[in-house]
Design a protein around this motif. Structure first.
Motif, PDB file in Angstrom:
ATOM      1  N   CYS A 195       0.851  -1.181   0.000  1.00 22.96           N
ATOM      2  CA  CYS A 195       0.000   0.000   0.000  1.00 22.96           C
ATOM      3  C   CYS A 195       0.895   1.242   0.000  1.00 22.96           C
ATOM      4  O   CYS A 195       1.889   1.289   0.739  1.00 22.96           O
ATOM      5  CB  CYS A 195      -0.907   0.034   1.229  1.00 22.96           C
ATOM      6  N   GLY A 196       0.550   2.219  -0.810  1.00 26.94           N
ATOM      7  CA  GLY A 196       1.326   3.448  -0.886  1.00 26.94           C
ATOM      8  C   GLY A 196       0.564   4.637  -0.345  1.00 26.94           C
ATOM      9  O   GLY A 196      -0.658   4.736  -0.518  1.00 26.94           O
ATOM     10  N   PHE A 197       1.292   5.543   0.334  1.00 26.84           N
ATOM     11  CA  PHE A 197       0.682   6.743   0.906  1.00 26.84           C
ATOM     12  C   PHE A 197       1.566   7.939   0.609  1.00 26.84           C
ATOM     13  O   PHE A 197       2.793   7.865   0.709  1.00 26.84           O
ATOM     14  CB  PHE A 197       0.507   6.595   2.425  1.00 26.84           C
ATOM     15  N   SER A 198       0.944   9.052   0.269  1.00 29.16           N
ATOM     16  CA  SER A 198       1.697  10.258  -0.069  1.00 29.16           C
ATOM     17  C   SER A 198       1.906  11.178   1.117  1.00 29.16           C
ATOM     18  O   SER A 198       2.573  12.203   0.990  1.00 29.16           O
ATOM     19  CB  SER A 198       0.992  11.027  -1.191  1.00 29.16           C
ATOM     20  N   ASN A 199       1.337  10.830   2.295  1.00 26.09           N
ATOM     21  CA  ASN A 199       1.568  11.641   3.490  1.00 26.09           C
ATOM     22  C   ASN A 199       1.481  10.765   4.730  1.00 26.09           C
ATOM     23  O   ASN A 199       0.865   9.688   4.725  1.00 26.09           O
ATOM     24  CB  ASN A 199       0.589  12.814   3.576  1.00 26.09           C
ATOM     25  N   ALA A 200       2.085  11.245   5.800  1.00 31.05           N
ATOM     26  CA  ALA A 200       2.179  10.476   7.041  1.00 31.05           C
ATOM     27  C   ALA A 200       0.821  10.253   7.695  1.00 31.05           C
ATOM     28  O   ALA A 200       0.540   9.181   8.231  1.00 31.05           O
ATOM     29  CB  ALA A 200       3.122  11.186   8.014  1.00 31.05           C
ATOM     30  N   ALA A 201      -0.035  11.258   7.652  1.00 27.62           N
ATOM     31  CA  ALA A 201      -1.334  11.163   8.320  1.00 27.62           C
ATOM     32  C   ALA A 201      -2.164  10.008   7.763  1.00 27.62           C
ATOM     33  O   ALA A 201      -2.785   9.244   8.524  1.00 27.62           O
ATOM     34  CB  ALA A 201      -2.088  12.482   8.183  1.00 27.62           C
ATOM     35  N   ASP A 202      -2.192   9.871   6.439  1.00 31.46           N
ATOM     36  CA  ASP A 202      -2.964   8.783   5.833  1.00 31.46           C
ATOM     37  C   ASP A 202      -2.398   7.423   6.220  1.00 31.46           C
ATOM     38  O   ASP A 202      -3.150   6.463   6.466  1.00 31.46           O
ATOM     39  CB  ASP A 202      -2.962   8.928   4.310  1.00 31.46           C
ATOM     40  N   ALA A 203      -1.076   7.334   6.286  1.00 37.12           N
ATOM     41  CA  ALA A 203      -0.454   6.069   6.664  1.00 37.12           C
ATOM     42  C   ALA A 203      -0.797   5.691   8.103  1.00 37.12           C
ATOM     43  O   ALA A 203      -1.135   4.538   8.392  1.00 37.12           O
ATOM     44  CB  ALA A 203       1.059   6.163   6.488  1.00 37.12           C
ATOM     45  N   HIS A 242      -5.113  -1.713  10.360  1.00 34.78           N
ATOM     46  CA  HIS A 242      -4.383  -2.720   9.603  1.00 34.78           C
ATOM     47  C   HIS A 242      -3.005  -2.927  10.221  1.00 34.78           C
ATOM     48  O   HIS A 242      -2.555  -2.133  11.048  1.00 34.78           O
ATOM     49  CB  HIS A 242      -4.221  -2.299   8.133  1.00 34.78           C
ATOM     50  N   THR A 243      -2.355  -3.994   9.825  1.00 33.24           N
ATOM     51  CA  THR A 243      -0.995  -4.262  10.279  1.00 33.24           C
ATOM     52  C   THR A 243      -0.057  -4.301   9.078  1.00 33.24           C
ATOM     53  O   THR A 243      -0.478  -4.549   7.942  1.00 33.24           O
ATOM     54  CB  THR A 243      -0.908  -5.606  11.023  1.00 33.24           C
ATOM     55  N   ALA A 244       1.208  -4.066   9.339  1.00 30.48           N
ATOM     56  CA  ALA A 244       2.231  -4.120   8.300  1.00 30.48           C
ATOM     57  C   ALA A 244       3.472  -4.796   8.858  1.00 30.48           C
ATOM     58  O   ALA A 244       3.750  -4.708  10.065  1.00 30.48           O
ATOM     59  CB  ALA A 244       2.574  -2.722   7.799  1.00 30.48           C
ATOM     60  N   ASP A 245       4.187  -5.479   8.012  1.00 27.99           N
ATOM     61  CA  ASP A 245       5.454  -6.087   8.417  1.00 27.99           C
ATOM     62  C   ASP A 245       6.614  -5.111   8.229  1.00 27.99           C
ATOM     63  O   ASP A 245       7.528  -5.055   9.054  1.00 27.99           O
ATOM     64  CB  ASP A 245       5.725  -7.353   7.585  1.00 27.99           C
ATOM     65  N   ILE A 246       6.562  -4.342   7.135  1.00 24.28           N
ATOM     66  CA  ILE A 246       7.654  -3.440   6.785  1.00 24.28           C
ATOM     67  C   ILE A 246       7.090  -2.095   6.345  1.00 24.28           C
ATOM     68  O   ILE A 246       6.079  -2.038   5.637  1.00 24.28           O
ATOM     69  CB  ILE A 246       8.514  -4.022   5.644  1.00 24.28           C
ATOM     70  N   ALA A 247       7.739  -1.012   6.786  1.00 23.42           N
ATOM     71  CA  ALA A 247       7.381   0.337   6.346  1.00 23.42           C
ATOM     72  C   ALA A 247       8.583   0.957   5.651  1.00 23.42           C
ATOM     73  O   ALA A 247       9.667   1.055   6.237  1.00 23.42           O
ATOM     74  CB  ALA A 247       6.950   1.194   7.533  1.00 23.42           C
ATOM     75  N   LEU A 248       8.398   1.340   4.385  1.00 26.42           N
ATOM     76  CA  LEU A 248       9.436   2.031   3.618  1.00 26.42           C
ATOM     77  C   LEU A 248       9.128   3.521   3.665  1.00 26.42           C
ATOM     78  O   LEU A 248       8.101   3.963   3.133  1.00 26.42           O
ATOM     79  CB  LEU A 248       9.448   1.544   2.174  1.00 26.42           C
ATOM     80  N   LEU A 249       9.988   4.302   4.296  1.00 32.95           N
ATOM     81  CA  LEU A 249       9.685   5.704   4.567  1.00 32.95           C
ATOM     82  C   LEU A 249      10.676   6.653   3.912  1.00 32.95           C
ATOM     83  O   LEU A 249      11.891   6.480   4.022  1.00 32.95           O
ATOM     84  CB  LEU A 249       9.714   5.965   6.082  1.00 32.95           C
ATOM     85  N   ASP A 250      10.133   7.677   3.243  1.00 34.45           N
ATOM     86  CA  ASP A 250      10.953   8.812   2.857  1.00 34.45           C
ATOM     87  C   ASP A 250      11.222   9.623   4.128  1.00 34.45           C
ATOM     88  O   ASP A 250      10.470   9.528   5.104  1.00 34.45           O
ATOM     89  CB  ASP A 250      10.209   9.663   1.821  1.00 34.45           C
ATOM     90  N   ILE A 251      12.273  10.405   4.160  1.00 33.66           N
ATOM     91  CA  ILE A 251      12.575  11.196   5.354  1.00 33.66           C
ATOM     92  C   ILE A 251      12.152  12.652   5.194  1.00 33.66           C
ATOM     93  O   ILE A 251      11.484  13.217   6.058  1.00 33.66           O
ATOM     94  CB  ILE A 251      14.079  11.121   5.703  1.00 33.66           C
ATOM     95  N   ASN A 252      12.506  13.257   4.081  1.00 35.09           N
ATOM     96  CA  ASN A 252      12.242  14.688   3.911  1.00 35.09           C
ATOM     97  C   ASN A 252      10.822  14.913   3.394  1.00 35.09           C
ATOM     98  O   ASN A 252      10.592  15.075   2.194  1.00 35.09           O
ATOM     99  CB  ASN A 252      13.270  15.288   2.942  1.00 35.09           C
ATOM    100  N   MET A 253       9.843  14.916   4.317  1.00 34.52           N
ATOM    101  CA  MET A 253       8.442  15.119   3.966  1.00 34.52           C
ATOM    102  C   MET A 253       7.875  16.287   4.767  1.00 34.52           C
ATOM    103  O   MET A 253       8.323  16.562   5.887  1.00 34.52           O
ATOM    104  CB  MET A 253       7.618  13.860   4.255  1.00 34.52           C
ATOM    105  N   PRO A 254       6.886  16.995   4.231  1.00 34.03           N
ATOM    106  CA  PRO A 254       6.272  18.106   4.961  1.00 34.03           C
ATOM    107  C   PRO A 254       5.403  17.609   6.115  1.00 34.03           C
ATOM    108  O   PRO A 254       5.026  16.439   6.154  1.00 34.03           O
ATOM    109  CB  PRO A 254       5.421  18.795   3.887  1.00 34.03           C
ATOM    110  N   ASP A 255       5.087  18.510   7.039  1.00 31.44           N
ATOM    111  CA  ASP A 255       4.209  18.222   8.182  1.00 31.44           C
ATOM    112  C   ASP A 255       4.846  17.261   9.188  1.00 31.44           C
ATOM    113  O   ASP A 255       5.002  17.582  10.357  1.00 31.44           O
ATOM    114  CB  ASP A 255       2.854  17.680   7.721  1.00 31.44           C
TER     115      ASP A 255
END
Length: 271
Positions: free
Chosen positions: A30-38, A45-58
């Protein structure tokens, strides 16, 4: 296997999601364009792995990782970013991986395989045990549960650093003295001074719940590598994230570390 990807750049997010869906394990992605939605999604829901960008707004990726870990400590975090200066913060959060953009399918596959192998073999530390980690790339520091440990005596910190450098090998008291006082004479007075340093180290480790990483037998000292996480140990083990974070600097404060630094340089050039 379930993977979530968070990145505020649509093209990169779509590429990362596509790469994940091509993995041999065929994970749910599943893909998300912002932290709040994730975070909202993770409430149900549950997840095994989270792939995160670091330089994001908010909310940046470091902050988001902390929120995810607070909600579910079993989620493995892998950072995908173009900003290598965040590696220390990622390390303190016990990130499972740290890849610099652009990320290739091969590197992503290696990281995912490594993380799942760790999860399947139960290599994570028990929940009731202190999370002990060591940073050797750049300046040397010890972290317990994500917080840097302060050492009242600089010689005690240096002794720990040297024991880490030895990778579990034992050293005698005489060797410890020679490292800490290069031009000193190991007489009775200095033996007592060394006793003070060793006691200080043991007291500091005990105060933060990390005393079992240090072993003393018949006057010899050693570190138990299996009881801590160390960037240099992971580098030598071929861990991609550790290799990516090494920038040619190792325990900068200590002259004796130059030998290991040169070895790491040669290793990296061969990789």
């Amino acid at each position: 296997m379930k993977i979530i990807c968070i990145d505020d750049e649509p093209l990169i997010l779509n590429m990362t999601v596509a790469l994940c869906r091509e993995l041999p394990a065929k994970p749910e992605v599943c893909g998300f364009s912002n932290a709040a939605d994730a975070l909202h999604w993770l409430e149900n829901h549950t997840a095994d792995i989270a792939l995160l960008d670091i330089n994001m707004p908010d909310m940046n990726g470091i902050q988001l990782a902390a929120r995810i870990r607070a909600a579910d400590s079993n989620v493995s975090i892998i950072f995908l970013t173009g900003y290598s200066e965040y590696a220390v913060d990622a390390f303190r959060l016990h990130a499972s991986g740290y890849l610099l953009k652009p990320v290739s399918k091969q590197r992503l596959t290696e990281e995912i395989d490594h993380v799942m192998q760790q999860r399947n073999t139960g290599s994570a530390l028990p929940a009731d045990r202190a999370q002990i980690s060591v940073r050797t790339f750049g300046e040397f520091d010890l972290f317990v549960n994500g917080k840097v440990v302060a050492f009242p005596r600089s010689k005690a910190k240096e002794l720990l650093a040297y024991l880490i450098d030895r990778q579990g090998g034992s050293i005698t008291r005489a060797t410890a003295f020679a490292v800490l006082w290069e031009e000193g004479v190991y007489d009775r007075s200095m033996q007592k001074q060394l006793d003070v340093v060793i006691r200080s180290l043991r007291t500091t480790l005990k105060s933060v719940g990390a005393e079992d990483i240090l072993e003393m037998k018949q006057g010899a000292l050693r570190i138990c590598p299996e009881k801590l996480d160390c960037d240099m140990y992971r580098f030598l083990g071929g861990d991609v994230a550790a290799i990516n974070t090494y920038r040619g600097e190792y325990m900068n404060a200590y002259s004796w570390a130059s030998t290991t630094e040169a070895f790491l340089d040669r290793m990296q050039r061969r990789m």
